[in-house]
Design an enzyme around this catalytic site. Structure first.
Site, PDB file in Angstrom:
ATOM      1  N   HIS A 147      25.939  58.616  63.759  1.00  0.00           N
ATOM      2  CA  HIS A 147      26.777  59.422  64.660  1.00  0.00           C
ATOM      3  C   HIS A 147      28.213  58.888  64.671  1.00  0.00           C
ATOM      4  O   HIS A 147      29.180  59.641  64.472  1.00  0.00           O
ATOM      5  CB  HIS A 147      26.175  59.386  66.072  1.00  0.00           C
ATOM      6  CG  HIS A 147      26.889  60.227  67.077  1.00  0.00           C
ATOM      7  ND1 HIS A 147      26.415  61.425  67.526  1.00  0.00           N
ATOM      8  CD2 HIS A 147      28.070  60.036  67.735  1.00  0.00           C
ATOM      9  CE1 HIS A 147      27.246  61.945  68.406  1.00  0.00           C
ATOM     10  NE2 HIS A 147      28.265  61.109  68.553  1.00  0.00           N
ATOM     11  N   GLU A 148      28.366  57.595  64.914  1.00  0.00           N
ATOM     12  CA  GLU A 148      29.712  57.017  65.001  1.00  0.00           C
ATOM     13  C   GLU A 148      30.393  56.993  63.640  1.00  0.00           C
ATOM     14  O   GLU A 148      31.609  57.205  63.535  1.00  0.00           O
ATOM     15  CB  GLU A 148      29.647  55.604  65.593  1.00  0.00           C
ATOM     16  CG  GLU A 148      29.083  55.524  67.004  1.00  0.00           C
ATOM     17  CD  GLU A 148      29.823  56.408  67.995  1.00  0.00           C
ATOM     18  OE1 GLU A 148      31.014  56.731  67.755  1.00  0.00           O
ATOM     19  OE2 GLU A 148      29.226  56.799  69.007  1.00  0.00           O
TER      20      GLU A 148
END
Length: 655
Positions: free
Chosen positions: A473-474
């Site tokens: 995600h990051e």
């Protein structure tokens, strides 16, 4: 009674009839201590011209604003001794004199009959009919007792001139003064001794200040800290009267929870050596949500600060939770509007009266959500502006750590811990230091740098699958932001802080203004975390909650704030743009389509840069934190070049 008096000149009416209709109030004797104090307090605002009008003008309507409810009945007596009245009303909110603002029939009859009318109240907006407030011929606002007034009262009551009356008598309410100023009990000297005990016995009208550094030693406060330091320098260099007339002394401090907004206000009070009075929107509702009581609490908070400021060097009034007062632009059904409208109107009046030139009050609001504020309170002559407290950068975090550690770890290099904790707040630093000290205490040794590091980078309790989802995600946020030119990636982290499982910080890397393409690039970058989870076969999750809010806010602002939605009409500032979606179905549908297109672009960018995202996610699993330099090295190794930077700071998170 009105019919008996209405056609008579005041000189023809028996004196006993001037005490009003029915049993309005007792008339405390002017020779009593309370009567003496009330007469002296009233005398302070009566010029010869005003006194003559009150005594002789036919049909005059006078509103007397008392310092507190305790003064009301005594001031009524002082008014009755000063002149002849056809009708005097006491409105102090007590059970005996309980009146709502709409209960004004007798008052209206008296005014309409041409009688000379006075109303005495400590919070007129809460208890007095608005029509009377608006049409009164005279409004007398009485301040708190000064040292000279108390000296005069002691001499009147005891026959002796007192010496060394404490300067803090302005902090005492009438009941405290009545207990201290007793005649026949030791004379003037005994009155002074009792006043000193009352002042030091815990009778306080200011907030005890926190143990915080002076304002010039406070780190990481950003524009809000700059504003406070300028205010301190103005206070130090300007003549007092000029400062209260001309200085920029009103603002709203905005920032996320934990960044130190309250500590900043305490530091300002400590540095300027001024009393700090604290109130909040929620405190006005404590004990009762009935409109009249809430209005009374609201008015008392502001009028009390003005009164205390008049009788001192000045005060700071800190008003928290400003976003809890609904904006008038948000609409709402008629039932709710009829409740909130009187509060909103009184709120604006009190803010304006407190911010007026010459008032000895520094007015500071605080909020976590500046976008929810009614724009009316930010106009010049009210709070005026919003100044922000950002999350501290690595340098500020290291300085905050040093302040909290004091003499501990004097030679330690705190930059590594600060870099690892980037994205945290001053409140987080406080928790780290406390926990590190606890660990050292239990181990029976001094605090070590490893104790702090263990708090900043705590042991993981998430599963490998959860960590991988967070890393993907990051990594997707960072890579897509770089690819779309949304800014310069400063830091990517999968360290869990509170409810946030990770964060990507992207700083402004371009011009201060953006076009439509630049704003849309920010939307794409905000949606990239969700797109990354989908592309790597992980499925959507609740980790995109904050991302969706940010993307929606930017997408809405494109249409209603910046003139990129087919019309040049400006409907709301960027911070409030998303608030319009709930009530505007057409806008909601259009923004929904924009977000769908943004997500499709994010998904395409993720697919084009899948290898780089995977490599960064793997590095995050190893290190947990990747700084900007290491990110760029990874980008160069993959042979990827960024698009031109858009130029707006962004923080995306996985929570």
């Amino acid at each position: 009674m009105i019919k008996q008096l209405k056609n008579k000149h005041p000189d023809e009416i028996p004196a006993d009839d001037y005490l009003g209709l029915g049993d309005e109030a007792e008339n405390p004797k002017a020779t009593s201590c309370g009567g003496v104090l009330a007469r002296l307090l009233l005398d302070e605002v009566l010029s010869p011209e005003v006194r003559a009008r009150i005594r002789t003008e036919r049909g005059i309507a006078v509103l007397v604003e008392a310092p507190s409810a305790a003064w009301v009945s005594y001031l009524r007596g002082a008014l009755a001794d000063l002149a002849a009245w056809g009708h005097i009303e006491v409105r102090d909110g007590s059970s005996r004199y309980k009146r709502k603002p709409e209960d004004g029939a007798a008052l209206a009859d008296a005014v309409g009959a041409g009688l000379r009318v006075a109303v005495v109240c400590h919070a007129p907006e809460a208890h007095v009919p608005p029509a009377f407030i608006a049409t009164a011929d005279m409004r007398l606002r009485l301040g708190r007792p000064t040292v000279s007034l108390v000296e005069a009262a002691i001499k009147t009551v005891t026959g002796e001139a007192p010496r060394d009356v404490p300067a803090q008598v302005d902090r005492l309410d009438l009941s405290d003064l009545l207990v201290a100023l007793r005649s026949g009990a030791g004379g003037a000297a005994a009155c002074v001794r009792r006043l000193e005990r009352a002042v030091t016995s815990g009778v306080k009208s200011s907030t005890p200040l926190r143990d915080v550094p002076p304002i010039h030693d406070l780190h990481g406060m950003g524009p809000a800290g700059d504003w406070c330091r300028r205010l301190v320098e103005d206070f130090r260099t300007m003549p007092a009267d000029a400062f209260w007339r001309e200085a920029d002394r009103c603002c709203v401090i905005s920032g996320p929870p934990g960044v130190g907004k309250t500590s900043l206000m305490h530091s300002l009070a400590l540095t300027m050596k001024l009393d700090l009075l604290e109130t909040s929107i929620s405190s006005w509702f404590e004990g009762s949500s009935y409109l009249d009581r809430t209005l009374a609490a609201l008015v008392a908070a502001f009028s009390g600060a003005r009164s205390q400021g008049r009788s001192s060097r000045g005060v700071i009034l800190a008003c928290d939770e400003l976003d809890a007062m609904p904006s008038r632009e948000d609409g709402g059904d008629e039932r709710h509007t009829s409740y909130w409208k009187p509060l909103q109107q009184a709120y604006l009046r009190e803010v304006e009266a407190t911010a007026a030139a010459g008032v000895r009050v520094i007015l500071i609001g605080a909020t976590n959500y500046a976008g929810r504020l009614d724009p009316a309170i930010l106009r010049p002559g009210r709070f005026g502006r919003v100044v922000h407290v950002p999350k501290p950068d690595a340098i500020a975090l290291a300085a905050i750590l040093r302040q909290h550690l004091g003499p501990e770890l004097p030679d330690a290099d705190l930059s590594g811990v600060a870099d690892a904790g980037l994205g945290s707040t001053g409140a987080d630093v406080t928790a780290w230091v406390k926990a590190a000290r606890r660990a050292a205490r239990i181990a029976g040794r001094p605090v070590m740098l490893a104790d702090l590091a263990a708090e900043v980078l705590p042991a993981e309790d998430r599963s490998e699958a959860d960590l991988w989802r967070c890393a993907v995600h990051e990594a997707a946020h960072a890579v897509v932001a770089h690819a779309e030119g949304s800014g310069r990636v400063q830091r990517v982290s999968i360290v869990s802080i509170g409810k946030r499982g990770g964060a990507t910080m992207v700083s402004s890397g371009g011009a201060p203004t953006l076009g439509k393409d630049g704003l849309q690039a920010l939307v794409v970058a905000a949606l990239a975390g969700r797109a990354g989870e989908a592309e790597f076969g992980l499925g959507a999750s609740t980790g995109s909650h904050d991302d969706l809010a940010q993307a929606t806010r930017i997408a809405a602002s494109i249409r209603v704030s910046f003139g990129f939605g087919g019309t040049l009409v400006h409907r709301a500032d960027m911070d409030r743009a998303a608030c319009l979606l709930e009530q505007d179905r057409t806008l909601r549908t259009a923004v929904g389509r924009d977000l769908d297109r943004g997500y499709a672009a994010a998904l395409a960018s993720v697919r084009a840069n899948r290898d780089l995202i995977g490599a960064l996610a793997t590095l995050l699993m190893e290190r947990r934190v990747v700084d900007g330099a290491d990110f760029l090295r990874l980008v160069e190794a993959q042979g990827m070049a960024p698009a031109p930077a858009a130029g707006m700071t962004m923080e995306a998170s996985h929570g």
